[in-house]
Scaffold this motif. Sequence first.
Motif, PDB file in Angstrom:
ATOM      1  N   GLU A   1       0.663  -0.883  -0.164  1.00  0.00           N
ATOM      2  CA  GLU A   1      -0.211  -0.108   0.210  1.00  0.00           C
ATOM      3  C   GLU A   1       0.626   1.545   0.439  1.00  0.00           C
ATOM      4  OE1 GLU A   1      -3.124   2.788   2.843  1.00  0.00           O
ATOM      5  OE2 GLU A   1      -1.961   0.620   3.553  1.00  0.00           O
TER       6      GLU A   1
ATOM      7  N   THR B   1      -7.709   3.879   1.529  1.00  0.00           N
ATOM      8  CA  THR B   1      -8.786   4.132   2.921  1.00  0.00           C
ATOM      9  C   THR B   1      -8.523   2.596   3.365  1.00  0.00           C
ATOM     10  OG1 THR B   1      -9.474   5.830   1.764  1.00  0.00           O
ATOM     11  CG2 THR B   1     -10.963   6.072   4.203  1.00  0.00           C
ATOM     12  N   PHE B   2      -9.262   1.917   2.359  1.00  0.00           N
ATOM     13  CA  PHE B   2      -9.867   0.453   3.067  1.00  0.00           C
ATOM     14  C   PHE B   2      -8.604  -0.548   2.443  1.00  0.00           C
ATOM     15  CE2 PHE B   2     -13.892   2.316   3.563  1.00  0.00           C
ATOM     16  CZ  PHE B   2     -13.202   1.986   4.671  1.00  0.00           C
TER      17      PHE B   2
ATOM     18  N   GLY C   1      -7.503  -3.580   3.160  1.00  0.00           N
ATOM     19  CA  GLY C   1      -8.275  -4.955   2.435  1.00  0.00           C
ATOM     20  C   GLY C   1      -9.030  -4.731   1.548  1.00  0.00           C
TER      21      GLY C   1
ATOM     22  N   HIS D   1     -12.288 -11.817   3.898  1.00  0.00           N
ATOM     23  CA  HIS D   1     -12.485 -10.982   5.085  1.00  0.00           C
ATOM     24  C   HIS D   1     -11.770 -12.387   6.088  1.00  0.00           C
ATOM     25  CE1 HIS D   1     -13.652  -9.049   8.865  1.00  0.00           C
ATOM     26  NE2 HIS D   1     -14.320  -9.956   9.225  1.00  0.00           N
TER      27      HIS D   1
ATOM     28  N   CYS E   1      -7.681 -10.705   5.609  1.00  0.00           N
ATOM     29  CA  CYS E   1      -7.602  -8.884   6.598  1.00  0.00           C
ATOM     30  C   CYS E   1      -7.257  -9.258   7.398  1.00  0.00           C
ATOM     31  CB  CYS E   1      -8.974  -8.588   5.688  1.00  0.00           C
ATOM     32  SG  CYS E   1      -8.572  -8.141   3.500  1.00  0.00           S
ATOM     33  N   VAL E   2      -8.035 -10.093   8.053  1.00  0.00           N
ATOM     34  CA  VAL E   2      -7.965 -10.123   9.678  1.00  0.00           C
ATOM     35  C   VAL E   2      -7.004 -10.998  10.385  1.00  0.00           C
ATOM     36  CG1 VAL E   2      -9.186 -10.975  11.483  1.00  0.00           C
ATOM     37  CG2 VAL E   2     -10.386  -9.652   9.964  1.00  0.00           C
TER      38      VAL E   2
ATOM     39  N   GLY F   1      -3.748  -8.375   9.207  1.00  0.00           N
ATOM     40  CA  GLY F   1      -4.311  -6.966  10.227  1.00  0.00           C
ATOM     41  C   GLY F   1      -4.261  -5.800   8.973  1.00  0.00           C
ATOM     42  N   PHE F   2      -5.421  -6.455   7.852  1.00  0.00           N
ATOM     43  CA  PHE F   2      -5.015  -5.584   7.003  1.00  0.00           C
ATOM     44  C   PHE F   2      -6.345  -4.256   7.693  1.00  0.00           C
ATOM     45  CE2 PHE F   2      -2.776  -7.838   3.668  1.00  0.00           C
ATOM     46  CZ  PHE F   2      -1.603  -6.700   4.190  1.00  0.00           C
ATOM     47  N   GLU F   3      -6.954  -3.348   6.904  1.00  0.00           N
ATOM     48  CA  GLU F   3      -8.023  -3.194   7.592  1.00  0.00           C
ATOM     49  C   GLU F   3      -9.281  -3.363   6.674  1.00  0.00           C
ATOM     50  OE1 GLU F   3     -10.717   0.106   9.910  1.00  0.00           O
ATOM     51  OE2 GLU F   3      -8.167   0.825   9.549  1.00  0.00           O
ATOM     52  N   SER F   4     -10.373  -3.316   6.548  1.00  0.00           N
ATOM     53  CA  SER F   4     -11.525  -5.064   6.212  1.00  0.00           C
ATOM     54  C   SER F   4     -12.587  -4.008   6.618  1.00  0.00           C
ATOM     55  CB  SER F   4     -11.343  -5.778   6.821  1.00  0.00           C
ATOM     56  OG  SER F   4     -12.492  -6.755   5.430  1.00  0.00           O
ATOM     57  N   VAL F   5     -13.177  -3.334   5.350  1.00  0.00           N
ATOM     58  CA  VAL F   5     -14.369  -3.241   6.108  1.00  0.00           C
ATOM     59  C   VAL F   5     -15.449  -4.348   5.915  1.00  0.00           C
ATOM     60  CG1 VAL F   5     -14.834  -2.281   3.352  1.00  0.00           C
ATOM     61  CG2 VAL F   5     -14.966  -4.307   3.158  1.00  0.00           C
TER      62      VAL F   5
END
Lengths: 199, 188
Positions: free
Chosen positions: A46, B44-45, B47, B111, B114-115, B118-122
């Motif tokens: 990212e 922003t997300f 994930g 999902h 992501c969890v 450790g990525f920001e998931s929606v």
Amino acid sequence: MLDKEQGAKYLKDYVSVRFIIKQSSLPLLVCIISGLFAGVVLASMEDALSTLPGLLVLIPPLLGMRGSIAGAFGSRLGSALHQGIIKPDLRGDENLVHSVIASLGEGATMAVVIAFLAYAMTLALGRECIGIVSLAAVSLTVWALSAFILIGLVIIFAFTIFKHGIDPDNVMGPMVTSAGDVLTVLAFFIAVRIITGVV
Amino acid sequence: MALLVKRYNAIIIMKTALPLLTFCAVLGILSGLALDTFKNILFTFPGLFVLIPVTIGMGGNLGAILSSRITSALHLGVISLTPTDPVLRSNVLGVSIVGVLSFFAIGILGHLFCVLMGFESVGLIKMVLISSISGVLLILIVIITTVLAAFLSYKKGIDPDDTTIPIVTSVCDVFGILILFVVIMAVL
């Protein structure tokens, strides 16, 4: 030619929804897992992707190109093995050598073409982009890091399954695209590391 | 014994392939530009990055499965382009079912990935909604493109084996990203 009984069975399989689902679920599951893995690698980049404009534009064409070139190589190898044009051993068969050279040449050419077109199209839309030299360097490094390994994998895989009497046509496609996606994204990760280290 | 000894030539293979590959590259870059347009949502997300390769890839894979089945059936002469044709209907239905199930699984597994990483998931619900809705829309595009490309090539006397898969995968590259982000914006 298929005899009557085989033909009837073949046609029955063709109209059986259950048969289609049964046959395609395992290859699709492999694609899902490898695709999500490729996505995780992208997500971990990212920072580089947000600070180096233009890199994002390269991702879909690089993924697609590796799939198209290696996919075509895989299906040519499959047909050639069927027809006996290429024998499943590695002793420098002339047809195999030509197919490999063509595939590597296409990859290198398209790496440069993609970088120039991506640069031109991004600028034409008035968007920011890193320099053409850096963009081409990333694209070519991705090719150098992934193409040789992928071709090697495709050859070994095609020869092995052919020797075991499995039709390469049924398994090569998903295998090649999955391996191609994962290798391309990993190569992209390393290439961006190298370029950001140098620039 | 083989009467015709086929020889591959690297230059000829490349000359044949490069125009089509360039066309695919342009479509791929358009898809990349679409991705670039939505970069604010992506950053922003992060994930959502997880969904990108798999969405593009699945569209292409479903298209490849459907097109190789339809082209084989065309070669065998057991299929026709009418909405009531049983072979066409069951193949379209079969691919739709595996497709919907796959995109549902992608939402849940995406999902989970992501969890774990450790990525920001929606969030699980939104991830499944995004993946399933864009999946259904993409499957519709895959079916229409594949059926049209296969039958048109066949009618024009071009071997659909050579045309359908590259066309479908390239179309999915572009539409996959566009559909994904239209749905993301609608769901978020």
